[in-house]
Design a protein around this motif. Sequence first.
Motif, mmCIF file in Angstrom:
data_model
loop_
_atom_site.group_PDB
_atom_site.id
_atom_site.type_symbol
_atom_site.label_atom_id
_atom_site.label_comp_id
_atom_site.label_asym_id
_atom_site.label_seq_id
_atom_site.Cartn_x
_atom_site.Cartn_y
_atom_site.Cartn_z
ATOM 1 N N GLN A 130 -5.308 16.921 -1.099
ATOM 2 C CA GLN A 130 -6.372 17.581 -1.046
ATOM 3 C C GLN A 130 -6.872 18.287 0.305
ATOM 4 O O GLN A 130 -7.344 19.326 0.457
ATOM 5 N N LYS A 131 -6.360 17.548 1.303
ATOM 6 C CA LYS A 131 -6.429 18.112 2.563
ATOM 7 C C LYS A 131 -5.676 19.296 2.970
ATOM 8 O O LYS A 131 -6.030 20.369 3.654
ATOM 9 N N LEU A 132 -4.448 19.412 2.440
ATOM 10 C CA LEU A 132 -3.401 20.424 2.571
ATOM 11 C C LEU A 132 -3.804 21.440 1.936
ATOM 12 O O LEU A 132 -3.715 22.514 2.155
ATOM 13 N N TYR A 133 -4.017 21.551 0.643
ATOM 14 C CA TYR A 133 -4.339 22.607 -0.330
ATOM 15 C C TYR A 133 -5.710 22.929 -0.840
ATOM 16 O O TYR A 133 -6.057 24.046 -1.478
ATOM 17 N N GLY A 134 -6.598 22.020 -0.558
ATOM 18 C CA GLY A 134 -7.762 22.297 -1.048
ATOM 19 C C GLY A 134 -8.295 22.582 -2.343
ATOM 20 O O GLY A 134 -7.507 21.907 -3.172
ATOM 21 N N ASP A 135 -8.933 23.565 -2.575
ATOM 22 C CA ASP A 135 -9.263 24.057 -4.101
ATOM 23 C C ASP A 135 -8.176 24.409 -4.982
ATOM 24 O O ASP A 135 -8.049 24.633 -6.321
ATOM 25 N N SER A 136 -6.983 24.782 -4.149
ATOM 26 C CA SER A 136 -5.997 25.461 -5.000
ATOM 27 C C SER A 136 -5.066 24.383 -5.464
ATOM 28 O O SER A 136 -4.032 24.667 -6.398
ATOM 29 N N LEU A 137 -5.164 22.979 -5.148
ATOM 30 C CA LEU A 137 -4.440 22.141 -5.956
ATOM 31 C C LEU A 137 -4.622 21.876 -7.199
ATOM 32 O O LEU A 137 -5.733 21.819 -7.818
ATOM 33 N N ARG A 138 -3.737 22.036 -8.114
ATOM 34 C CA ARG A 138 -3.691 22.305 -9.563
ATOM 35 C C ARG A 138 -4.043 20.650 -10.098
ATOM 36 O O ARG A 138 -3.587 19.772 -9.542
ATOM 37 N N LYS A 139 -4.766 20.314 -10.966
ATOM 38 C CA LYS A 139 -5.155 19.208 -11.619
ATOM 39 C C LYS A 139 -4.289 18.562 -12.627
ATOM 40 O O LYS A 139 -4.386 17.402 -12.870
ATOM 41 N N GLU A 140 -3.336 19.383 -13.355
ATOM 42 C CA GLU A 140 -2.317 18.973 -14.111
ATOM 43 C C GLU A 140 -0.887 19.163 -13.694
ATOM 44 O O GLU A 140 -0.513 20.217 -13.052
ATOM 45 N N ALA A 141 -0.047 18.384 -13.926
ATOM 46 C CA ALA A 141 1.258 18.439 -13.704
ATOM 47 C C ALA A 141 1.958 19.410 -14.472
ATOM 48 O O ALA A 141 1.480 19.939 -15.686
ATOM 49 N N GLY A 142 2.998 19.957 -13.878
ATOM 50 C CA GLY A 142 4.014 21.051 -14.746
ATOM 51 C C GLY A 142 4.067 20.417 -16.260
ATOM 52 O O GLY A 142 4.195 21.423 -17.263
ATOM 53 N N LEU A 143 4.617 19.361 -16.377
ATOM 54 C CA LEU A 143 4.868 18.898 -17.593
ATOM 55 C C LEU A 143 3.893 18.721 -18.613
ATOM 56 O O LEU A 143 4.095 18.987 -19.774
ATOM 57 N N THR A 144 2.899 18.328 -18.323
ATOM 58 C CA THR A 144 1.516 18.165 -18.662
ATOM 59 C C THR A 144 1.285 19.555 -19.602
ATOM 60 O O THR A 144 0.865 19.821 -20.604
ATOM 61 N N LYS A 145 1.395 20.697 -18.465
ATOM 62 C CA LYS A 145 0.894 22.034 -19.164
ATOM 63 C C LYS A 145 1.881 22.519 -19.911
ATOM 64 O O LYS A 145 1.395 23.198 -20.904
ATOM 65 N N THR A 146 3.111 22.197 -19.757
ATOM 66 C CA THR A 146 4.077 22.718 -20.785
ATOM 67 C C THR A 146 3.954 22.165 -21.972
ATOM 68 O O THR A 146 3.919 22.809 -23.315
ATOM 69 N N ILE A 147 3.656 20.900 -22.265
ATOM 70 C CA ILE A 147 3.297 20.177 -23.280
ATOM 71 C C ILE A 147 1.954 20.646 -24.168
ATOM 72 O O ILE A 147 1.974 20.793 -25.389
ATOM 73 N N LYS A 148 1.210 20.815 -23.510
ATOM 74 C CA LYS A 148 -0.308 21.500 -24.008
ATOM 75 C C LYS A 148 0.111 22.985 -24.543
ATOM 76 O O LYS A 148 -0.296 23.142 -25.393
ATOM 77 N N ASN A 149 0.766 23.749 -23.685
ATOM 78 C CA ASN A 149 1.016 25.341 -24.307
ATOM 79 C C ASN A 149 1.946 25.181 -25.374
ATOM 80 O O ASN A 149 1.472 25.943 -26.454
ATOM 81 N N VAL A 150 2.945 24.328 -25.654
ATOM 82 C CA VAL A 150 3.579 24.169 -26.991
ATOM 83 C C VAL A 150 2.717 23.750 -27.978
ATOM 84 O O VAL A 150 2.810 24.134 -29.290
ATOM 85 N N ALA A 151 1.639 22.650 -27.845
ATOM 86 C CA ALA A 151 0.872 21.923 -28.751
ATOM 87 C C ALA A 151 -0.111 23.234 -29.350
ATOM 88 O O ALA A 151 -0.240 23.476 -30.578
ATOM 89 N N LEU A 152 -0.533 24.005 -28.425
ATOM 90 C CA LEU A 152 -1.586 25.091 -28.942
ATOM 91 C C LEU A 152 -0.712 26.241 -29.812
ATOM 92 O O LEU A 152 -1.256 26.732 -30.649
ATOM 93 N N LYS A 153 0.674 26.506 -29.172
ATOM 94 C CA LYS A 153 1.452 27.534 -29.867
ATOM 95 C C LYS A 153 1.526 26.996 -31.492
ATOM 96 O O LYS A 153 1.684 27.664 -32.547
#
Length: 371
Positions: A42-65
């Motif tokens: 949080q100190k290094l990246y501030g608000d640009s820090l993503r809240k979800e990991a890449g694997l989590t986002k990929t699984i969610k995108n596949v589920a939505l499709k």
Amino acid sequence: MSGAAFFGLALISGSKLVFTLAVISQLSHWWFLSNVENPHMQKLYGDSLRKEAGLTKTIKNVALKNQALRNSVNNPQVQQFAQSVGSAAEVVESFLTKSIKDGEDFLQTHGQLLSFEHLVLPLVTNSIGDLDMTKYEMAVVPTNPDGELRFHLGEPIVVKWRAPTSHSRRDWIGLYRVGANKSSNVTNTNSMGLWTPVHDEEWDGDVPLGEHRTSRPGKDMDCGEVVFKRDTLPWQTGKYEIRYHHEGKYNVMSCVGPIEIYVDKPAVMDFNSVRSSLMKIVNLCLDGDPSLLPLSAQQSFSPSQVTSDNDELTIGDPDDFRFWNQRQAKRICASIKQAFEVEYAPEVVLADANISALANRILASREMFSS
């Protein structure tokens, strides 16, 4: 080791101590992420820090499709399009089935009209009815002392012919495998370059130039000889026949054969026997050209195949030989395959270019295959 590994060890061992260690490891990891890793990121990246990991986002995108696809299947327009495609597929399948059946019926009824024999008919002349075919004769000049028509692979074949003086200057003689042509009156297979004109001066390559006959009063018969050599020779062993053709067409006026093309195979697979066989093969494949042949081969063949001028030859290993083109290397490869049952690429022969080196290579290859 990861936390899952500790829980796996606990299940395998059934030890409460290992299970306790796994729980402590998991809690320690969670405490480290919460109190050390996350504040640091949080100190290094501030608000640009993503809240979800890449694997989590990929699984969610596949589920939505997948969810969107399920919803589109229930769409009335999509169902109507699928029904249209299914109907069109049935129509196409019915059309293809009927077309295949009609095609099979046509081939059964008219198949003979499509055979190669009928396709050759335009290359056959009807003007031979007034010709006396008994006056067309050929004879193969044997090279064996016993008179048998047997020729080593690559050995030139001399054919003598006789024909009426009125014969066409565009007549030609072809060499074919026995059984390749069903008819004895018409040739219906391609010569594959294994042919030679009766009068070479009347042809420009494969194209006849026309009739330029010189008058010969008082002479009823004409005669001569042709030689099959180099690229007009078959480089495969077997039984062959020779056909005399009329006027640049495929009418057969005379046929002679069978003649046998063979290759010498050494009785014993040792170095001297293999080398001796290779000497003859290389000599024939290189057309007996003294500028290409190894010095050792020139000494072992008849003097008629050797010239006394060896100034152009490179002084070195007497078993070295050279090439004019890759076609000669391909001939040697084909001969080696039939004589020793070993197959090489032309590049291998080009690289060795030495009788002894090839003999050693053949022996090594055969030993490897037999072991």
